[in-house]
Design an enzyme around this catalytic site. Structure first.
Site, short mmCIF file in Angstrom:
data_model
loop_
_atom_site.label_atom_id
_atom_site.label_comp_id
_atom_site.label_asym_id
_atom_site.label_seq_id
_atom_site.Cartn_x
_atom_site.Cartn_y
_atom_site.Cartn_z
CE1 TYR A 150 11.75 12.90 -17.61
CE2 TYR A 150 11.47 15.22 -17.23
CZ TYR A 150 11.40 14.07 -17.98
OH TYR A 150 11.29 14.06 -19.45
CG HIS A 206 -1.76 1.31 1.37
ND1 HIS A 206 -1.57 2.13 2.52
CD2 HIS A 206 -2.68 1.89 0.74
CE1 HIS A 206 -2.17 3.05 2.38
NE2 HIS A 206 -2.82 3.03 1.35
CG ASP A 255 -3.40 5.36 -1.35
OD1 ASP A 255 -3.80 4.69 -0.56
OD2 ASP A 255 -2.74 6.60 -1.09
#
Length: 142
Positions: free
Chosen positions: A111, A22, A64
């Site tokens: 990035y 998670h 999530d």
């Protein structure tokens, strides 16, 4: 082959998704992205489009609960700019997780998020900006 599992999900990707916990994130990147240089763990899927890979991942991995759980790169400093592939990603996310949207991250922030991801999936996607980061959620008891 497994019943009920999208055949795009090969053994390396399934192992990676299963090992993630998670809050871990996985980046799906296009063929132009410097995946080898940025990946902590790399899964190669060069023969597949990024949208197809994202659809397969979201068929088995929940996002999530945080509102921001899917992230795309911003375009040339404009958060509102959306390339066609980004609209495709957003539609795939909504189909699997109707309450979710895709959040833009500008420049270096995107990035940095890919570099910090648990794994990077390098696809053969040819469309520009074909990159998405997904944060894994929890599978609740039945």
């Amino acid at each position: 082959m497994l019943k009920g599992i999208d055949p795009v999900l090969g053994p390396d990707l399934i192992m990676t998704l299963r090992a993630m916990g998670h809050g871990d994130e996985i980046a799906v990147v296009d063929g132009n992205y410097p995946a080898v240089a940025h990946a902590r763990r790399l899964v190669r899927m060069d023969g597949h489009d990024a949208t197809r890979v994202v659809d397969a991942i979201l068929s088995v991995m929940p996002l999530d609960d945080d509102q921001a759980a899917a992230f795309r790169p911003g375009i040339r400093g404009d958060e509102a700019a959306v390339e066609p592939i980004m609209a495709d990603f957003a539609a795939i996310v909504r189909r699997h997780e109707p309450a979710k949207s895709v959040t833009p991250l500008m420049g270096q922030a995107f990035y940095d998020r890919v570099r910090a991801a648990y794994a990077v999936v390098a696809t053969g996607e040819r469309r520009l900006y074909g990159n998405l980061v997904l944060r894994k959620g929890v599978v609740r008891p039945a």
